[in-house]
Design a protein around this motif. Sequence first.
Motif, PDB file in Angstrom:
ATOM      1  N   ASP A 158       0.759  -1.214   0.063  1.00  0.00           N
ATOM      2  CA  ASP A 158       0.001   0.109  -0.075  1.00  0.00           C
ATOM      3  C   ASP A 158       0.818   1.147   0.138  1.00  0.00           C
ATOM      4  O   ASP A 158       0.630   2.376  -0.631  1.00  0.00           O
ATOM      5  CB  ASP A 158      -1.085  -0.129   1.348  1.00  0.00           C
ATOM      6  N   LEU A 159       2.015   1.286   0.765  1.00  0.00           N
ATOM      7  CA  LEU A 159       2.832   2.451   0.941  1.00  0.00           C
ATOM      8  C   LEU A 159       3.619   2.541  -0.304  1.00  0.00           C
ATOM      9  O   LEU A 159       3.540   3.730  -0.826  1.00  0.00           O
ATOM     10  CB  LEU A 159       3.846   1.952   2.109  1.00  0.00           C
ATOM     11  N   MET A 160       3.920   1.462  -0.894  1.00  0.00           N
ATOM     12  CA  MET A 160       4.681   1.915  -2.336  1.00  0.00           C
ATOM     13  C   MET A 160       3.727   2.366  -3.426  1.00  0.00           C
ATOM     14  O   MET A 160       4.292   3.138  -3.827  1.00  0.00           O
ATOM     15  CB  MET A 160       5.196   0.403  -2.631  1.00  0.00           C
ATOM     16  N   ARG A 161       2.685   1.958  -3.294  1.00  0.00           N
ATOM     17  CA  ARG A 161       1.678   2.375  -4.395  1.00  0.00           C
ATOM     18  C   ARG A 161       1.304   3.954  -4.130  1.00  0.00           C
ATOM     19  O   ARG A 161       1.327   4.435  -5.222  1.00  0.00           O
ATOM     20  CB  ARG A 161       0.427   1.479  -4.353  1.00  0.00           C
ATOM     21  N   SER A 162       0.942   4.177  -2.854  1.00  0.00           N
ATOM     22  CA  SER A 162       0.762   5.595  -2.594  1.00  0.00           C
ATOM     23  C   SER A 162       1.995   6.480  -2.925  1.00  0.00           C
ATOM     24  O   SER A 162       1.659   7.555  -3.352  1.00  0.00           O
ATOM     25  CB  SER A 162       0.025   5.946  -1.349  1.00  0.00           C
ATOM     26  N   LEU A 163       3.301   6.072  -2.483  1.00  0.00           N
ATOM     27  CA  LEU A 163       4.311   6.898  -2.816  1.00  0.00           C
ATOM     28  C   LEU A 163       4.516   6.986  -4.301  1.00  0.00           C
ATOM     29  O   LEU A 163       5.024   8.024  -4.624  1.00  0.00           O
ATOM     30  CB  LEU A 163       5.586   6.322  -1.867  1.00  0.00           C
ATOM     31  N   LYS A 164       4.242   5.984  -5.054  1.00  0.00           N
ATOM     32  CA  LYS A 164       4.449   6.108  -6.430  1.00  0.00           C
ATOM     33  C   LYS A 164       3.671   7.058  -7.114  1.00  0.00           C
ATOM     34  O   LYS A 164       4.022   8.053  -7.834  1.00  0.00           O
ATOM     35  CB  LYS A 164       4.365   4.483  -6.973  1.00  0.00           C
ATOM     36  N   SER A 165       2.390   7.149  -6.763  1.00  0.00           N
ATOM     37  CA  SER A 165       1.264   7.839  -7.285  1.00  0.00           C
ATOM     38  C   SER A 165       1.707   9.331  -6.767  1.00  0.00           C
ATOM     39  O   SER A 165       1.616  10.304  -7.477  1.00  0.00           O
ATOM     40  CB  SER A 165       0.064   7.772  -6.793  1.00  0.00           C
ATOM     41  N   GLU A 166       2.259   9.686  -5.606  1.00  0.00           N
ATOM     42  CA  GLU A 166       2.442  11.146  -5.355  1.00  0.00           C
ATOM     43  C   GLU A 166       3.986  11.488  -6.051  1.00  0.00           C
ATOM     44  O   GLU A 166       3.891  12.646  -6.214  1.00  0.00           O
ATOM     45  CB  GLU A 166       3.042  10.936  -3.564  1.00  0.00           C
ATOM     46  N   SER A 167       4.978  10.618  -6.146  1.00  0.00           N
ATOM     47  CA  SER A 167       6.316  11.244  -6.708  1.00  0.00           C
ATOM     48  C   SER A 167       6.484  10.873  -8.077  1.00  0.00           C
ATOM     49  O   SER A 167       7.315  11.475  -8.520  1.00  0.00           O
ATOM     50  CB  SER A 167       7.225  10.393  -5.738  1.00  0.00           C
ATOM     51  N   GLY A 168       5.524  10.014  -8.722  1.00  0.00           N
ATOM     52  CA  GLY A 168       5.942   9.749 -10.125  1.00  0.00           C
ATOM     53  C   GLY A 168       7.108   8.894 -10.340  1.00  0.00           C
ATOM     54  O   GLY A 168       7.512   8.619 -11.575  1.00  0.00           O
TER      55      GLY A 168
END
Lengths: 337, 352
Positions: A207-217
């Motif tokens: 979950d964390l990796m997914r949300s970080l990816k969408s925040e940071s690109g």
Amino acid sequence: MNDDTNTAVPNARPVLDVRDFSVDLTAGKTISPIVDKVSFEVHEGRTLGIVGESGCGKSMLSLGIMKLVPSPPARIAGGQVLLDGTDLVPYSNGQMQEIRGNRISMIFQEPMTSLNPVYTVGYQIIEALRAHSSMTSAQARSRAIDLLRQVGISNPEKRVDEYPHRLSGGMRQRIVIAIALACNPRVLIADEPTTALDVTIQAQILDLMRSLKSESGTAIILISHDLGVIAEMADDVVVMYAGRIIEQAPVHSLFAAPSHPYTQGLLASIPTVDGDQERLQPIPGTVPPPHDRPDGCAFNPRCRFSDAKCRTERPPLEEKISGHKVACWHTDLGAQP
Amino acid sequence: MTERNETPVLEVENLTKHFAVGSRGLFGGGKQTVKALDGVSFTVGKGKTIAIVGESGCGKSTLGRTLLRLEQPTSGKVRLDGIDVTAASASALRAMRRKMQIVFQDPFSSLHPKMTAAQLVAEPMLLHKVATKKDARARVAALFDLVGLAPYQMDRYPHQFSGGQRQRIAIARALAVEPSLIVCDEPVSALDVSIQAQIINLLTDLQAKLGVSYVFISHDLGVVRYISDEIAVMYLGRVVEQGTKRELFSSPRHPYTQALLSAVPRPDPSYRSQRIVLKGDLPNPLSPPPGCRFSSRCGHARDICRRQEPQLDAASPSHRVACHFWKDLGSLPGRDAARADTAATLPASHNA
């Protein structure tokens, strides 16, 4: 969440473009390819999943991209790794130091061993920050606290001064992710990031990796042996066998129509949580070692469709349907997952 | 499930194992105990499999070791074929060990590297005098055939085998003394999926052929669904839910079982985001939360959960749940809530 509209590859230049990349392994007098002319692209804000069993070359591939292959016995034997258009293969170790942890970061399976036990977690994040920027230590410390908060560590002002052994496996992996993300990398390579974790903790980290990816690109390369994790996380998938890519497709296409007999075999051998199965269908035999790969298609000794051509000629990785590439002489036969 | 009219192969009654953990400070200020197993009970019938499921630290491996009395239980009873294992003398225990064997997770460290495969498989037979040196080799050959190894591999050393083959050797070694029960402690977790399937099929075939019972310890719910008849879910030393495979998978009652099931990544991209993501980590086993041990991570916890430990309550004759609110929660609550939750924290598109 990803839907089908999202699986088309964007036209923009890929962040990372790997072309015909090969890594050789020398053992005595024999030189064998452990990564064999692998090509793929990773785009901004997308996740490329690389899946395969032990010995398929997936970890060597990721170490190769970082130019971290243990040399000797391994060495990069050819190809290009283009990061925003610049080839990293000719880079010196000094030049790679600028890239690693800065523009490309990596997280490993075992959070226990990738953190230094004698330094606080704060020190280790600050070290990464100050290696690649001109921050003062006070600025770096406050950024470190921000990063800890961002990866979901509660009470970061206190945790920043903890030593790794005081933290659980899941928390350690969050710290490792915080270090990897410290310099806003263009690419994050995650090699089995949740394999050592329990499923409920794995769910948190994914979950964390997914949300970080969408925040940071940040573009992510996610390496896993677990098709469940790949299905859940990846936009595009590469399936490797014996050092080669044998199937490459957008995630929905891969799971809806797995076309290589090996991919089909992998899917058929997973015991699923949903629904009862009569009997698992294992793939017979084992993965051949690098120095003993068969001629033609490397999978042929384990394949039920194998014939004379498979034993002599290596099938090229060809696009069968839009965006879905398979290296098999018999894909027409193997349509059944 | 055990048929009522025959003695179960294994009966476990209120089994408890507490470990005293070092003294704190230089002057010993009081020992602490970890309740690794706290009142675990179940039975296993002939030719049946019970799976013990849970995450690291839940006590499942301690359970396996305590069943075989590799750990001395603190209290409780284990009966094998009706005979009390917990009270057995050292010599009686040695004889009993013939009836119960164990297969460990790591086939790389559980086989002696300087013994050949044939010696490894023959050793328990000779030790328990099931065979003489003379006929051992023929029996080893038969076992090799049974577990799918070739006769020409008999004189090879463990390092010459792959992980899957090594696990076959470990299984042959366990079967060598014709046990009625094998404790399998994560026997396939170290193997690749394609090899894992081979070993699981082997275990089920052997059970059908030999009528051996398994206590199958695993963290992998997919494997468990495939192999078991009955399942016990453990959390911090206690069984929180126990039932037949069908009951556990189609109507899980305990919030922990539900979360565990939903957290397994499915090989299906459209399944994404239907997960119940638990907060936090497993609590420190030295100081588990008061009341229900799961209360610190449970989305449904109320006051009573933090005060009073729930006991196993019968949801059906074969299905037991230790939760104060299992009746109110239904079989799969939380799932919709979780979906809404995840949707709220994730943007609609990664390209946004």
